[in-house]
Design a protein around this motif. Structure first.
Motif, PDB file in Angstrom:
ATOM      1  N   HIS A   4     -41.780  35.294  25.648  1.00  0.00           N
ATOM      2  CA  HIS A   4     -41.698  33.492  25.418  1.00  0.00           C
ATOM      3  C   HIS A   4     -42.409  33.059  26.592  1.00  0.00           C
ATOM      4  N   ILE A   6     -44.542  29.714  28.124  1.00  0.00           N
ATOM      5  CA  ILE A   6     -44.547  28.155  28.026  1.00  0.00           C
ATOM      6  C   ILE A   6     -45.676  27.588  29.229  1.00  0.00           C
ATOM      7  N   TRP A   8     -46.760  24.039  30.822  1.00  0.00           N
ATOM      8  CA  TRP A   8     -46.332  22.638  30.946  1.00  0.00           C
ATOM      9  C   TRP A   8     -47.356  21.723  31.590  1.00  0.00           C
ATOM     10  N   ASP A  57     -43.192  32.796  32.048  1.00  0.00           N
ATOM     11  CA  ASP A  57     -43.514  33.937  31.479  1.00  0.00           C
ATOM     12  C   ASP A  57     -42.274  34.607  31.486  1.00  0.00           C
ATOM     13  N   TYR A  66     -33.405  36.486  22.651  1.00  0.00           N
ATOM     14  CA  TYR A  66     -34.053  35.069  22.782  1.00  0.00           C
ATOM     15  C   TYR A  66     -33.471  33.882  22.274  1.00  0.00           C
ATOM     16  N   ARG A  90     -45.635  20.288  26.440  1.00  0.00           N
ATOM     17  CA  ARG A  90     -45.090  21.680  26.688  1.00  0.00           C
ATOM     18  C   ARG A  90     -45.893  22.447  25.391  1.00  0.00           C
ATOM     19  N   SER A  91     -46.472  23.646  25.637  1.00  0.00           N
ATOM     20  CA  SER A  91     -46.851  24.436  24.595  1.00  0.00           C
ATOM     21  C   SER A  91     -46.182  25.729  24.807  1.00  0.00           C
ATOM     22  N   CYS A  92     -46.121  26.314  23.716  1.00  0.00           N
ATOM     23  CA  CYS A  92     -45.248  27.586  23.902  1.00  0.00           C
ATOM     24  C   CYS A  92     -45.690  28.640  22.847  1.00  0.00           C
ATOM     25  N   ASP A  94     -44.473  32.584  21.348  1.00  0.00           N
ATOM     26  CA  ASP A  94     -43.363  33.586  21.393  1.00  0.00           C
ATOM     27  C   ASP A  94     -44.001  34.663  20.272  1.00  0.00           C
TER      28      ASP A  94
END
Length: 97
Positions: A4, A6, A8, A57, A66, A90-92, A94
């Motif tokens: 996961h 992310i 920011w 990370d 999760y 925010r970019s993510c 998974d």
């Protein structure tokens, strides 16, 4: 294992060392508190060439771990208190390794 990650971008008025340090400290403190969370590291030392300010990370045992992390009260508190108020974008991603 589930990864996961992310990225920011902070709101300009909150892009300070104090805000980033608080994010890092409080997010990394979740390791050992939430079952199935294997590792979580926050990088706040973005180079000038970057177009984001902070990276998370994290690794989880499995999808269920999760999903439990996302709803866990400690995670929700940290996100609502030390992350969401200060972020603009925010970019993510998974994925399973």
């Amino acid at each position: 294992m589930i990864k996961h990650i992310i990225l920011w971008k902070l709101k300009e008025e909150f892009n300070t060392d104090k805000i980033k340090s608080d994010m890092k400290l409080n997010l990394e403190a979740l390791v050992g508190e939430i079952s199935g969370l294997i590792d979580l590291k926050v990088n706040i030392n973005a180079m000038d060439s970057s177009n984001v300010d902070v990276m998370l990370d994290s690794s989880f045992d499995d999808v269920d771990s999760y999903k439990a992390y996302i709803k866990h009260p400690s995670h929700v508190y940290v996100a609502d208190t030390f992350v969401r108020p200060y972020t603009e974008v925010r970019s993510c991603i998974d994925f399973e390794e």
